[in-house]
Design an enzyme around this catalytic site. Sequence first.
Site, PDB file in Angstrom:
ATOM      1  N   GLU A 185      -5.810  -4.383  10.745  1.00  0.00           N
ATOM      2  CA  GLU A 185      -4.757  -3.388  10.948  1.00  0.00           C
ATOM      3  C   GLU A 185      -5.083  -2.535  12.174  1.00  0.00           C
ATOM      4  OE1 GLU A 185      -2.540  -2.380   7.062  1.00  0.00           O
ATOM      5  OE2 GLU A 185      -4.323  -1.144   7.155  1.00  0.00           O
TER       6      GLU A 185
ATOM      7  N   HIS B 124      -9.689   1.418   4.627  1.00  0.00           N
ATOM      8  CA  HIS B 124      -8.444   1.655   5.364  1.00  0.00           C
ATOM      9  C   HIS B 124      -8.706   2.701   6.457  1.00  0.00           C
ATOM     10  CE1 HIS B 124      -4.395   2.853   6.351  1.00  0.00           C
ATOM     11  NE2 HIS B 124      -3.988   1.732   5.801  1.00  0.00           N
TER      12      HIS B 124
ATOM     13  N   GLY C 249       2.215   2.520  10.919  1.00  0.00           N
ATOM     14  CA  GLY C 249       3.253   3.545  10.802  1.00  0.00           C
ATOM     15  C   GLY C 249       3.907   3.939  12.121  1.00  0.00           C
TER      16      GLY C 249
ATOM     17  N   GLU D 108      -7.111   5.134   7.444  1.00  0.00           N
ATOM     18  CA  GLU D 108      -6.831   6.524   7.063  1.00  0.00           C
ATOM     19  C   GLU D 108      -7.995   7.114   6.277  1.00  0.00           C
ATOM     20  OE1 GLU D 108      -3.044   5.620   5.325  1.00  0.00           O
ATOM     21  OE2 GLU D 108      -2.235   5.246   7.324  1.00  0.00           O
TER      22      GLU D 108
ATOM     23  N   ASN E 258       0.864  -1.182   0.000  1.00  0.00           N
ATOM     24  CA  ASN E 258       0.000   0.000   0.000  1.00  0.00           C
ATOM     25  C   ASN E 258       0.901   1.232   0.000  1.00  0.00           C
ATOM     26  OD1 ASN E 258      -1.848   2.011   0.456  1.00  0.00           O
ATOM     27  ND2 ASN E 258      -2.379   1.376   2.545  1.00  0.00           N
TER      28      ASN E 258
ATOM     29  N   SER F  49       3.049  -1.641  10.581  1.00  0.00           N
ATOM     30  CA  SER F  49       4.503  -1.665  10.835  1.00  0.00           C
ATOM     31  C   SER F  49       5.163  -2.996  10.498  1.00  0.00           C
ATOM     32  CB  SER F  49       4.794  -1.279  12.293  1.00  0.00           C
ATOM     33  OG  SER F  49       4.345   0.034  12.550  1.00  0.00           O
TER      34      SER F  49
ATOM     35  N   LYS G 293       0.045   4.196  -0.361  1.00  0.00           N
ATOM     36  CA  LYS G 293      -0.662   5.379   0.191  1.00  0.00           C
ATOM     37  C   LYS G 293      -0.442   6.590  -0.730  1.00  0.00           C
ATOM     38  CE  LYS G 293      -0.264   3.368   4.736  1.00  0.00           C
ATOM     39  NZ  LYS G 293      -0.234   3.562   6.186  1.00  0.00           N
TER      40      LYS G 293
HETATM   41  P1  PGA Z   1       2.579   0.583   7.715  1.00  0.00           P
HETATM   42  O1  PGA Z   1       1.130   0.772   7.040  1.00  0.00           O
HETATM   43  O2  PGA Z   1       3.132  -0.718   7.192  1.00  0.00           O
HETATM   44  O3  PGA Z   1       3.368   1.773   7.256  1.00  0.00           O
HETATM   45  O4  PGA Z   1       2.359   0.565   9.190  1.00  0.00           O
HETATM   46  C1  PGA Z   1       0.271  -0.309   6.881  1.00  0.00           C
HETATM   47  C2  PGA Z   1      -1.032   0.171   6.313  1.00  0.00           C
HETATM   48  O5  PGA Z   1      -1.535   1.217   6.744  1.00  0.00           O
HETATM   49  O6  PGA Z   1      -1.609  -0.479   5.418  1.00  0.00           O
END
Ligand code: PGA
Length: 252
Positions: free
Chosen positions: A168, A98, A174, A100, A10, A214, A12
């Site tokens: 998640e 997601h 992150g 976000e 992803n 992460s 983003k």
């Molecule tokens: P990350 O993001 O691996 O940077 O923690 C995962 C995600 O949000 O899909």
Amino acid sequence: MSRKKILLANWKMNTNYNEAVTLAQEMDYERKAFAGIDTVVCPPYISLKGVGNVFAFDKSPLMLGAQDVFWEQDGAYTGFISASMLKSLAVSYCIVGHSERRHHAKEDDKTVGLKAQALLEAGITPVICVGEPPVVYEAGSTREFVSEQLSVALEQVEDPQNLVVAYEPIWAIGSGKVASPLHVQEVLSALRAVLEARFGAERAEAMRLVYGGSVMAENIHAYSEIEELDGFLVGGASLDAQKFAAIAKNMK
Ligand code: PGA
């Protein structure tokens, strides 16, 4: 039941067009690492065509994914993209819900379900994301919270086909913090139970569940014993082809 492993990148809101095309080439260069794993790259919308061209030209085993979709087919929806538009670019997977997007675009479980259903109708596999905020985690209520997220979304889904569910935890995205294997195991069992209740044991058993938050090559060994876990959704570490390939290698 053996389910094929899946690994999703992803990106983003990272990479401009040229960077995305270059990163796609770098990822394809690592293709050996991804053998035997369904590997899906989800760039920003504007780079779907470019990344798709790289994969098609190189006859890459990597597949194209999108990060979001709108549930209507076409019409007066300025700025939105439909499932059939994604399909026309050979997109085969699409992330929905997601955290976000739930946060910044105010998506809720029902709209997540509408999106999943629109994707399924267009022949695209939805990757439905669920996950709890820190306060829910600290209260020990994660299973109830994510089960509710998933079951409300699934009310909109008629035929789930091969849909994927991504767990998640918001506090792990992150942040460098990862959920413990025991926690992930318990949550995935709860999610599998939701799928079973909605679609029956046999169909639920065939669907893939992944973890995200992460994820790095260095921290996934801890998850290798989790029977319910079929792969990973990777953000930060998917912006570097070698780091992403290292994750695939450690999944074997
Ligand atoms: P990350 O993001 O691996 O940077 O923690 C995962 C995600 O949000 O899909």
